[in-house]
Write a protein that holds these residues in place. Structure first.
Motif, PDB file in Angstrom:
ATOM      1  N   ALA A   1      -1.025   8.818  12.174  1.00 12.21           N
ATOM      2  CA  ALA A   1      -0.374   7.906  11.091  1.00 12.21           C
ATOM      3  C   ALA A   1      -0.418   8.165   9.972  1.00 12.21           C
ATOM      4  N   ALA A   2      -1.950   9.489   9.514  1.00 13.03           N
ATOM      5  CA  ALA A   2      -2.106  10.001   8.094  1.00 13.03           C
ATOM      6  C   ALA A   2      -1.283  10.507   7.696  1.00 13.03           C
ATOM      7  N   ALA A   3      -0.476  11.633   8.184  1.00 14.71           N
ATOM      8  CA  ALA A   3       0.513  12.566   7.800  1.00 14.71           C
ATOM      9  C   ALA A   3       1.217  11.868   7.624  1.00 14.71           C
ATOM     10  N   GLU A   4       2.179  10.473   8.574  1.00 10.68           N
ATOM     11  CA  GLU A   4       3.374  10.616   7.741  1.00 10.68           C
ATOM     12  C   GLU A   4       2.898   9.406   6.979  1.00 10.68           C
ATOM     13  N   LEU A   5       1.719   8.250   6.718  1.00 10.90           N
ATOM     14  CA  LEU A   5       1.997   8.086   5.164  1.00 10.90           C
ATOM     15  C   LEU A   5       1.989   8.778   3.829  1.00 10.90           C
ATOM     16  N   THR A   6       1.204  10.273   4.675  1.00  8.92           N
ATOM     17  CA  THR A   6       0.602  10.879   3.272  1.00  8.92           C
ATOM     18  C   THR A   6       1.819  12.003   2.771  1.00  8.92           C
ATOM     19  N   LEU A   7       2.724  12.303   3.669  1.00  9.38           N
ATOM     20  CA  LEU A   7       3.548  13.003   3.525  1.00  9.38           C
ATOM     21  C   LEU A   7       5.385  12.523   3.995  1.00  9.38           C
ATOM     22  N   THR A   8       5.329  11.537   3.547  1.00  5.23           N
ATOM     23  CA  THR A   8       6.524   9.982   2.894  1.00  5.23           C
ATOM     24  C   THR A   8       6.306  10.429   1.883  1.00  5.23           C
ATOM     25  N   GLY A   9       4.685   9.573   1.558  1.00 12.47           N
ATOM     26  CA  GLY A   9       4.662   8.795   0.540  1.00 12.47           C
ATOM     27  C   GLY A   9       5.471   7.256   0.573  1.00 12.47           C
ATOM     28  N   ASP A  10       5.516   6.719   1.518  1.00 10.67           N
ATOM     29  CA  ASP A  10       5.950   5.600   1.947  1.00 10.67           C
ATOM     30  C   ASP A  10       5.630   4.370   1.235  1.00 10.67           C
TER      31      ASP A  10
ATOM     32  N   PHE B   1       0.890  -1.306  -0.235  1.00  6.84           N
ATOM     33  CA  PHE B   1      -0.045  -0.124  -0.773  1.00  6.84           C
ATOM     34  C   PHE B   1       1.115   1.553   0.243  1.00  6.84           C
ATOM     35  N   ALA B   2       0.086   2.576  -0.463  1.00  3.40           N
ATOM     36  CA  ALA B   2       0.872   3.703  -0.063  1.00  3.40           C
ATOM     37  C   ALA B   2       0.176   4.844  -0.841  1.00  3.40           C
ATOM     38  N   GLU B   3      -0.029   5.522   0.390  1.00  2.00           N
ATOM     39  CA  GLU B   3      -0.707   6.735   0.022  1.00  2.00           C
ATOM     40  C   GLU B   3       0.585   7.970  -0.949  1.00  2.00           C
ATOM     41  N   SER B   4       0.752   7.721  -2.382  1.00  2.00           N
ATOM     42  CA  SER B   4       1.921   8.053  -2.876  1.00  2.00           C
ATOM     43  C   SER B   4       1.979   9.659  -3.888  1.00  2.00           C
ATOM     44  N   PHE B   5       0.861  10.265  -3.378  1.00  2.00           N
ATOM     45  CA  PHE B   5       0.966  11.571  -4.949  1.00  2.00           C
ATOM     46  C   PHE B   5       1.964  12.572  -3.716  1.00  2.00           C
ATOM     47  N   ILE B   6       2.625  12.448  -2.959  1.00  2.00           N
ATOM     48  CA  ILE B   6       3.533  13.365  -3.025  1.00  2.00           C
ATOM     49  C   ILE B   6       4.332  13.415  -3.664  1.00  2.00           C
ATOM     50  N   ARG B   7       4.655  12.021  -3.855  1.00  2.00           N
ATOM     51  CA  ARG B   7       5.927  11.325  -5.090  1.00  2.00           C
ATOM     52  C   ARG B   7       5.587  11.624  -5.857  1.00  2.00           C
ATOM     53  N   LEU B   8       5.051  12.086  -6.036  1.00  2.00           N
ATOM     54  CA  LEU B   8       4.723  12.929  -7.756  1.00  2.00           C
ATOM     55  C   LEU B   8       4.172  13.957  -7.956  1.00  2.00           C
ATOM     56  N   GLY B   9       4.395  14.604  -6.564  1.00  2.00           N
ATOM     57  CA  GLY B   9       4.024  16.093  -6.849  1.00  2.00           C
ATOM     58  C   GLY B   9       2.537  16.630  -6.534  1.00  2.00           C
ATOM     59  N   LEU B  10       1.582  15.605  -6.053  1.00  2.00           N
ATOM     60  CA  LEU B  10       0.171  15.904  -6.417  1.00  2.00           C
ATOM     61  C   LEU B  10       0.329  15.744  -4.652  1.00  2.00           C
ATOM     62  N   VAL B  11      -1.300  15.731  -4.909  1.00  2.00           N
ATOM     63  CA  VAL B  11      -2.029  16.054  -3.264  1.00  2.00           C
ATOM     64  C   VAL B  11      -3.217  14.866  -3.758  1.00  2.00           C
ATOM     65  N   SER B  12      -3.412  13.938  -2.495  1.00  2.00           N
ATOM     66  CA  SER B  12      -5.119  13.085  -2.770  1.00  2.00           C
ATOM     67  C   SER B  12      -6.342  13.979  -3.482  1.00  2.00           C
TER      68      SER B  12
END
Length: 271
Positions: free
Chosen positions: A168-177, A141-152
């Protein structure tokens, strides 16, 4: 469903009694979100919601990836909703992928997602739109938008915090890991992690255990759970009292009580 690619349905529809199985059917493109896939899922939600004899749905995917999110080639080429000016982009989202969040949110029939592989970006958001979520051991899984310079833009910022909490949402969103199925289990994104050969049988088992109950009660309970996420306690109590008033006047409620008193299996008529 009506939307097809090369004469193959984008989303497969299989009816099994009161249960519908929806299968994302673009494995060659890793079931990426597209206009066709969005249209097919929105249509499926409307079809399920309009049929009171449907008591539960299962959402899964063909191939080894559940949903890879957005189309990188379209992003790079500035095509589809990546083309145009900012005002046009905003409209594309409002009339495009955001319809998924609205359609699943409006659906009173429970949806069990059987996540058979990677679910990243909008793919993770799609998983979070479902009610009961189980995953294969190899799922990523990944909330990966930030890795592409995007937001969800598909609802992830609203959904993720409500499932895992703000920190936890901030960690997943801001790291994109990326994170694995066991981390998803610890976070509460999924409730079970299973070997591949047990995933769909378990999804069917859960769906059947939901579908054994009265149709109206299933829909009212799902709606009450959803609405309670954003209501105050007092607002939730008021809504629950109104729903209870409706439920107590259904034939299936009376049948359920009679069957419990008489120690027999209830015979529901969805009335």
């Amino acid at each position: 469903m009506s939307d097809t690619v090369n004469n193959e349905p984008v989303v497969l529809w299989e009816r099994e009694g009161p249960i519908v199985v929806l299968t994302l059917n673009r494995p060659k493109t890793r079931n990426m979100i597209s206009a066709e896939l969005t249209d097919a899922l929105v249509e499926a939600c409307a079809r399920i919601g309009a049929d009171v004899s449907i008591k539960c749905a299962i959402l899964t995917a063909a191939g080894h990836v559940f949903c890879a999110g957005g189309n990188l080639k379209a992003m790079h080429a500035r095509e589809h909703h990546f083309s145009g000016n900012p005002a046009e982009n905003r409209m594309y989202y409002d009339t495009g992928v955001q319809r998924l969040a609205r359609a699943f949110s409006a659906l009173d029939v429970p949806v069990v997602s059987a996540v058979n592989g990677a679910a990243v970006g909008a793919g993770l958001d799609l998983v979070l739109l479902t009610d009961v979520r189980i995953a294969v051991e190899s799922a990523v899984f990944a909330e990966s938008f930030i890795r592409l310079g995007l937001v969800s833009a598909a609802g992830g910022s609203w959904l993720l915090q409500r499932h895992v909490g703000p920190a936890a949402a901030a960690e997943l969103t801001l790291t994109g890991d990326d994170f694995d199925a066991q981390r998803a289990l610890q976070l509460g994104i999924v409730s079970q992690v299973l070997p591949a050969d047990q995933l769909l049988p378990r999804a069917h088992d859960i769906a059947q255990r939901i579908a054994r109950h009265p149709a109206h009660a299933i829909r009212l309970n799902k709606r009450l759970l959803r609405e309670s996420l954003t209501q105050s306690l007092e607002g939730t109590l008021t809504l629950a009292a109104s729903m209870q008033g409706l439920a107590q006047h259904t034939a299936d409620h009376r049948e359920a009580v009679a069957a419990a008193v008489e120690k027999r299996t209830p015979n529901y008529t969805d009335k």
